[in-house]
Design an enzyme around this catalytic site. Structure first.
Site, mmCIF file in Angstrom:
data_model
loop_
_atom_site.group_PDB
_atom_site.id
_atom_site.type_symbol
_atom_site.label_atom_id
_atom_site.label_comp_id
_atom_site.label_asym_id
_atom_site.label_seq_id
_atom_site.Cartn_x
_atom_site.Cartn_y
_atom_site.Cartn_z
ATOM 1 N N GLY A 1 0.819 -1.201 0.000
ATOM 2 C CA GLY A 1 0.000 0.000 0.000
ATOM 3 C C GLY A 1 0.858 1.258 0.000
ATOM 4 N N CYS A 2 0.247 2.371 -0.332
ATOM 5 C CA CYS A 2 1.000 3.622 -0.454
ATOM 6 C C CYS A 2 1.516 4.109 0.903
ATOM 7 C CB CYS A 2 0.144 4.684 -1.132
ATOM 8 S SG CYS A 2 -1.495 4.928 -0.394
ATOM 9 N N TYR A 3 0.645 4.186 1.897
ATOM 10 C CA TYR A 3 1.094 4.590 3.238
ATOM 11 C C TYR A 3 2.127 3.601 3.781
ATOM 12 C CZ TYR A 3 -2.549 8.176 4.035
ATOM 13 O OH TYR A 3 -3.335 9.302 3.991
ATOM 14 N N SER A 4 1.891 2.328 3.517
ATOM 15 C CA SER A 4 2.798 1.299 4.025
ATOM 16 C C SER A 4 4.188 1.448 3.426
ATOM 17 C CB SER A 4 2.250 -0.091 3.699
ATOM 18 O OG SER A 4 0.930 -0.230 4.173
ATOM 19 N N ALA B 1 5.722 4.179 2.197
ATOM 20 C CA ALA B 1 6.427 5.334 2.764
ATOM 21 C C ALA B 1 6.852 5.063 4.201
ATOM 22 C CB ALA B 1 5.536 6.574 2.693
#
Length: 344
Positions: free
Chosen positions: A147-150, A152
């Site tokens: 995932g995107c948040y994951s 980063a």
């Protein structure tokens, strides 16, 4: 190599088309959606006279016959079902949804509120946090794209967690994303009138990327405790800044910590560790596959601040998916991804 993209009308899917259009090896064989058979440029007029392919129905058998690699850019709850249908065919697969990320199906039910894919399907997919799972990705035929948040958060925390240099109960992540992270489906939260000149928190300690982050952190260090994770929407189209705060347990200087990060990421083309005193902003990675990381150690409190920025549609989705596909098919990971960030 012939590839197909399923779920082409979402932001992740259309970003895949942008990358694949100029990829020197991957050739777009077909694009698919549930929206019916119409030219893709009618969904995205900026593609007029650039890509005139017609959206096709989703038929896994036909797709597997004409393509060697399939990207699933469909929503969670859909990708897992499609992956199950592709299991009987000799095709490589990269899933951009959350359906194959969590190994514990009970966690998936709790956080995603969907029925999980069969355990055998989940177990087949390698978690594609490229910089940390490169060997597994290279040997895999199915990838679960992070995932995107994951992405980063984990790239920022990885070295310090792996080295067990922090209080395992001290991780706090304050993350912020542009509105494209919410997808293309119109909602009140991503309306211009709601988000312009605004800034708001959402899914407070309830975001579905929490168990994904914790799963990988525990793989690095089994002493890690549940994290505090808050997410916010920024009045911008794309970009993520994940700021993590951790308590350093050992007597270390910022220079010591920098050396650790530089050693871990020195051979990784898309992670840039900013020099001391320099902190990245989301604009500085926009349109690229870079993750930029800045560090600050507060000698007064012993707390390390880690600033990690990515483009949520690139390193947080389509860019990382192509990076994983490159490695999985034996290509250099940077193939087709050498985009200089767009600025301003």
């Amino acid at each position: 190599m012939k590839v197909s993209v399923i779920g082409t009308t979402g932001y992740g899917g259309i970003e895949l088309l942008r990358i694949l259009h100029s990829h020197p090896v991957f050739q777009i064989q077909s694009i698919h959606s549930t929206k019916g058979e119409l030219p893709i440029w009618k969904e995205y007029p900026h593609l007029f006279d650039i890509n005139n392919q017609v959206l096709e129905v989703i038929n896994p058998e036909e797709i597997a016959e004409k393509s060697e690699l399939v990207f699933l850019a469909t929503p969670s709850g859909v990708s897992g079902q499609l992956a199950s249908q592709f299991a009987e065919y000799n095709v490589k697969l990269v899933d951009l949804s959350g359906d194959l990320r969590l190994k514990n199906t009970e966690d998936y039910i709790q956080w995603y509120k969907h029925e999980p894919a069969p355990q055998a399907i989940i177990d087949r997919a390698v978690y594609g946090l490229t910089e940390w799972n490169r060997e597994q990705v290279a040997a895999a035929d199915w990838i679960s794209n992070p995932g995107c948040y994951s992405t980063a958060s984990l790239l920022g925390l990885g070295p310090i967690v792996k080295e067990k240099l922090i209080d395992p109960a001290s991780i706090i992540i304050d993350a912020k994303s542009g509105t494209s992270g919410a997808g293309r489906k119109p909602t009140r939260s991503n309306m211009h009138a709601e988000m312009s000149e605004n800034f708001k928190i959402y899914k407070v300690n309830e975001h579905q990327h929490i168990p994904e982050i914790e799963q990988q952190l525990l793989d690095w260090n089994q002493e890690i405790k549940p994290i505090t994770f808050s997410t916010h929407l920024l009045p911008i189209s794309r970009g993520i800044m994940a700021t993590a705060y951790v308590q350093v347990q050992k007597d270390m200087t910022l220079s010591d910590i920098y050396k650790i990060y530089q050693e871990y990421y020195q051979d990784n083309a898309f992670v840039r560790i900013r020099p001391e005193g320099h902190y990245p902003s989301v604009k500085e990675v926009c349109g690229s596959n870079y993750c930029d990381i800045g560090l600050h150690l507060d000698n007064r409190t012993g707390r390390l601040t880690i600033i990690s920025v990515i483009d949520n549609l690139m390193k947080g989705a389509a860019g990382q998916a192509v990076q994983n596909a490159n490695i999985m098919t034996g290509l250099d990971e940077t193939t087709g991804l050498n985009f200089i960030p767009m600025y301003p």
